[in-house]
Design an enzyme around this catalytic site. Structure first.
Site, PDB file in Angstrom:
ATOM      1  N   HIS A 231      49.969  48.491  11.188  1.00 12.42           N
ATOM      2  CA  HIS A 231      48.578  48.751  10.803  1.00 12.42           C
ATOM      3  C   HIS A 231      47.674  47.779  11.567  1.00 12.42           C
ATOM      4  O   HIS A 231      47.918  46.569  11.596  1.00 12.42           O
ATOM      5  CB  HIS A 231      48.443  48.553   9.292  1.00 12.42           C
ATOM      6  CG  HIS A 231      47.031  48.505   8.821  1.00 12.42           C
ATOM      7  ND1 HIS A 231      46.107  49.462   9.146  1.00 12.42           N
ATOM      8  CD2 HIS A 231      46.374  47.597   8.048  1.00 12.42           C
ATOM      9  CE1 HIS A 231      44.957  49.157   8.592  1.00 12.42           C
ATOM     10  NE2 HIS A 231      45.084  48.024   7.933  1.00 12.42           N
TER      11      HIS A 231
ATOM     12  N   CYS B 184      45.040  51.130   3.206  1.00 15.57           N
ATOM     13  CA  CYS B 184      45.502  51.045   4.600  1.00 15.57           C
ATOM     14  C   CYS B 184      46.984  51.389   4.747  1.00 15.57           C
ATOM     15  O   CYS B 184      47.469  51.570   5.860  1.00 15.57           O
ATOM     16  CB  CYS B 184      45.217  49.658   5.163  1.00 15.57           C
ATOM     17  SG  CYS B 184      43.459  49.288   5.226  1.00 15.57           S
TER      18      CYS B 184
ATOM     19  N   ASN C  97      39.678  48.005  12.214  1.00 18.03           N
ATOM     20  CA  ASN C  97      40.601  48.493  11.186  1.00 18.03           C
ATOM     21  C   ASN C  97      40.057  49.818  10.635  1.00 18.03           C
ATOM     22  O   ASN C  97      39.100  49.828   9.874  1.00 18.03           O
ATOM     23  CB  ASN C  97      40.701  47.428  10.096  1.00 18.03           C
ATOM     24  CG  ASN C  97      41.599  47.831   8.948  1.00 18.03           C
ATOM     25  OD1 ASN C  97      41.995  48.984   8.820  1.00 18.03           O
ATOM     26  ND2 ASN C  97      41.909  46.878   8.088  1.00 18.03           N
TER      27      ASN C  97
HETATM   28  N1  COA Z   1      31.100  35.672  11.853  1.00 17.07           N
HETATM   29  C1  COA Z   1      30.890  34.351  11.888  1.00 17.07           C
HETATM   30  N2  COA Z   1      31.363  33.508  10.968  1.00 17.07           N
HETATM   31  C2  COA Z   1      32.079  34.021   9.956  1.00 17.07           C
HETATM   32  C3  COA Z   1      32.334  35.401   9.853  1.00 17.07           C
HETATM   33  C4  COA Z   1      31.799  36.237  10.852  1.00 17.07           C
HETATM   34  N3  COA Z   1      31.994  37.577  10.850  1.00 17.07           N
HETATM   35  N4  COA Z   1      33.063  35.630   8.761  1.00 17.07           N
HETATM   36  C5  COA Z   1      33.278  34.448   8.173  1.00 17.07           C
HETATM   37  N5  COA Z   1      32.681  33.479   8.902  1.00 17.07           N
HETATM   38  C6  COA Z   1      32.668  32.030   8.638  1.00 17.07           C
HETATM   39  C7  COA Z   1      32.795  31.728   7.167  1.00 17.07           C
HETATM   40  O1  COA Z   1      31.530  31.767   6.533  1.00 17.07           O
HETATM   41  C8  COA Z   1      33.380  30.346   7.200  1.00 17.07           C
HETATM   42  O2  COA Z   1      32.351  29.435   7.466  1.00 17.07           O
HETATM   43  P1  COA Z   1      32.290  28.020   6.679  1.00 17.07           P
HETATM   44  O3  COA Z   1      33.558  27.311   7.048  1.00 17.07           O
HETATM   45  O4  COA Z   1      31.051  27.420   7.212  1.00 17.07           O
HETATM   46  O5  COA Z   1      32.251  28.382   5.237  1.00 17.07           O
HETATM   47  C9  COA Z   1      34.289  30.358   8.415  1.00 17.07           C
HETATM   48  O6  COA Z   1      33.841  31.465   9.215  1.00 17.07           O
HETATM   49  C10 COA Z   1      35.741  30.543   8.087  1.00 17.07           C
HETATM   50  O7  COA Z   1      35.842  31.620   7.174  1.00 17.07           O
HETATM   51  P2  COA Z   1      37.243  32.101   6.650  1.00 17.07           P
HETATM   52  O8  COA Z   1      37.021  33.236   5.704  1.00 17.07           O
HETATM   53  O9  COA Z   1      38.020  30.908   6.181  1.00 17.07           O
HETATM   54  O10 COA Z   1      37.866  32.651   8.015  1.00 17.07           O
HETATM   55  P3  COA Z   1      39.352  33.055   8.333  1.00 17.07           P
HETATM   56  O11 COA Z   1      39.880  32.191   9.397  1.00 17.07           O
HETATM   57  O12 COA Z   1      40.170  33.217   7.088  1.00 17.07           O
HETATM   58  O13 COA Z   1      39.159  34.493   8.953  1.00 17.07           O
HETATM   59  C11 COA Z   1      39.368  36.796   8.374  1.00 17.07           C
HETATM   60  C12 COA Z   1      38.585  35.518   8.161  1.00 17.07           C
HETATM   61  C13 COA Z   1      38.745  37.859   7.485  1.00 17.07           C
HETATM   62  C14 COA Z   1      39.249  37.229   9.829  1.00 17.07           C
HETATM   63  C15 COA Z   1      40.856  36.582   8.015  1.00 17.07           C
HETATM   64  O14 COA Z   1      40.952  35.932   6.766  1.00 17.07           O
HETATM   65  C16 COA Z   1      41.626  37.846   7.983  1.00 17.07           C
HETATM   66  O15 COA Z   1      41.801  38.500   8.978  1.00 17.07           O
HETATM   67  N6  COA Z   1      42.158  38.239   6.805  1.00 17.07           N
HETATM   68  C17 COA Z   1      42.839  39.497   6.668  1.00 17.07           C
HETATM   69  C18 COA Z   1      41.796  40.562   6.452  1.00 17.07           C
HETATM   70  C19 COA Z   1      42.332  41.939   6.628  1.00 17.07           C
HETATM   71  O16 COA Z   1      43.038  42.222   7.552  1.00 17.07           O
HETATM   72  N7  COA Z   1      41.937  42.830   5.707  1.00 17.07           N
HETATM   73  C20 COA Z   1      42.309  44.194   5.746  1.00 17.07           C
HETATM   74  C21 COA Z   1      43.713  44.344   5.340  1.00 17.07           C
HETATM   75  S1  COA Z   1      44.150  46.017   5.322  1.00 17.07           S
END
Ligand code: COA
Length: 330
Positions: free
Chosen positions: A252, A109, A282
């Site tokens: 980004h 990215c 993204n």
């Molecule tokens: N829909 C519904 N529930 C979801 C889900 C989805 N698409 N994805 C995850 N969950 C659930 C998980 O299973 C978890 O449930 P649990 O508590 O019962 O286990 C809960 O949501 C929380 O998951 P978590 O991974 O802790 O969520 P988060 O608040 O960290 O958000 C992201 C997840 C991916 C949105 C966040 O971590 C993020 O944006 N990270 C950066 C990713 C990124 O930008 N990557 C590219 C970089 S170039």
């Protein structure tokens, strides 16, 4: 290096969060509140990195008012080429940029920013006069559509910038800082498959292929909200620029919460933060030029505007650049 033209190439099909929730266990409310994403484009059977990249490159060329034969360099930032030997030459060939050298560059990215800075070095050294820098990714090829933690985040797309030599005083690449840290690379990967085939006595050969994208979302989130402000601050201080001097913050487009957190760190009002991830998610190497193209064409970004840009992602890789938009010659 002056930034003189831009263009985009997007797949026709748009998939909403609701549509995605028919495929995988997720919902619109979760995706919007955690990421800001509402829909994403996904390449159809007749679309590819080459076709989308070509469309973007042609649009940037037309915007700049160049002929294809004027181009000296075609740089394609991508992590999802149609051909691992390189997709940039296919774009160069289809474009008719017969005098240009063309190659791919991979930095996930951060790829577009890394490629733009690379083009800037060629131009400043006098080797190249005109370059097309394309960011294109088709991560729909590589996401696990059953993994709701990753598949909701990504979309396909391509966008390009036309850049050319100019007097040093007018240089639109005002400053940059690029960073890599492979020690933290495991938090976001698109690794080769672990499969080998017997070759001769005592040696198995690796079978080609890649596993889907794997990500530790929380680690990547923490990385972004720590490193992006740090590298941007270093760049602002190094160039004697005040955050208040930025006309736009162009990060980004990974997650709206990351965009907001970075803007808040610098006291930049949210109206000056460019964001279109609600429509596209993204798109990896394409996000920065895609957003710039949209904002140039709708008149938000004007000639002379200063943009604080930052890319970040797998590698891990990240960086920042201060860009001044010039636009096509009047
Ligand atoms: N829909 C519904 N529930 C979801 C889900 C989805 N698409 N994805 C995850 N969950 C659930 C998980 O299973 C978890 O449930 P649990 O508590 O019962 O286990 C809960 O949501 C929380 O998951 P978590 O991974 O802790 O969520 P988060 O608040 O960290 O958000 C992201 C997840 C991916 C949105 C966040 O971590 C993020 O944006 N990270 C950066 C990713 C990124 O930008 N990557 C590219 C970089 S170039």
């Amino acid at each position: 290096m002056a930034l003189v033209g831009c263009g985009s190439g997007l797949p026709a099909a748009s998939i909403s969060n609701d549509q995605l929730s028919e495929r995988v266990d997720t919902n619109d409310d979760w995706i919007r509140s955690r990421t800001g994403i509402g829909s994403r484009r996904v390449a159809g059977a007749d679309e590819s990195i080459t076709s989308l990249g070509l469309k973007a490159a042609q649009a940037a060329l037309d915007h700049a008012g160049w002929q294809a034969s004027d181009v000296d360099l075609v740089l394609l930032a991508t992590s999802s080429p149609d051909d691992l030997f390189g997709s940039a030459p296919r774009i160069q060939g289809a474009l008719g940029a017969i005098h240009a050298v063309a190659f791919d560059l991979t930095a996930a990215c951060s790829g577009f920013l890394f490629a733009l800075v690379t083009a800037g070095q060629y131009i400043r050294s006098g080797t190249v006069r005109r370059a097309l820098v394309i960011g294109a990714d088709q991560l729909s090829r590589w996401v696990d559509w059953d993994d709701r933690r990753t598949c909701v985040l990504f979309g396909d797309g391509a966008a390009a910038l036309a850049v050319e030599a100019c007097p040093a005083a007018d240089d639109g690449l005002v400053g940059f800082r690029l960073r890599s840290d492979g020690r933290r690379g495991d938090s976001l990967t698109l690794n080769q498959i672990e499969q080998r085939t017997p070759l001769v006595q005592g040696l198995d050969a690796q079978v080609g292929g890649f596993t889907p994208i794997r990500m530790n979302g929380q680690e990547v989130f923490k990385f972004a909200v720590r490193e992006v402000p740090a590298v941007l601050r270093e760049l602002l201080e190094g160039t004697g620029t005040d955050a208040a001097d930025l006309d736009w913050l162009l990060l980004h487009q990974a997650n709206q919460r990351i965009l907001d957190a970075v803007a808040d760190r610098f006291g930049i009002p949210h109206e000056r933060v460019l964001s279109n991830l609600v429509h596209y998610g993204n798109t990896s190497a394409a996000t920065i030029p895609l957003m710039l193209d949209e904002a140039v064409r709708d008149g938000r970004v004007q000639p002379g505007h200063l943009l604080g840009c930052s890319g970040f992602g797998a590698g891990l890789s990240w960086g920042a650049a201060l860009l001044r938009w010039r636009g096509p010659a009047a």
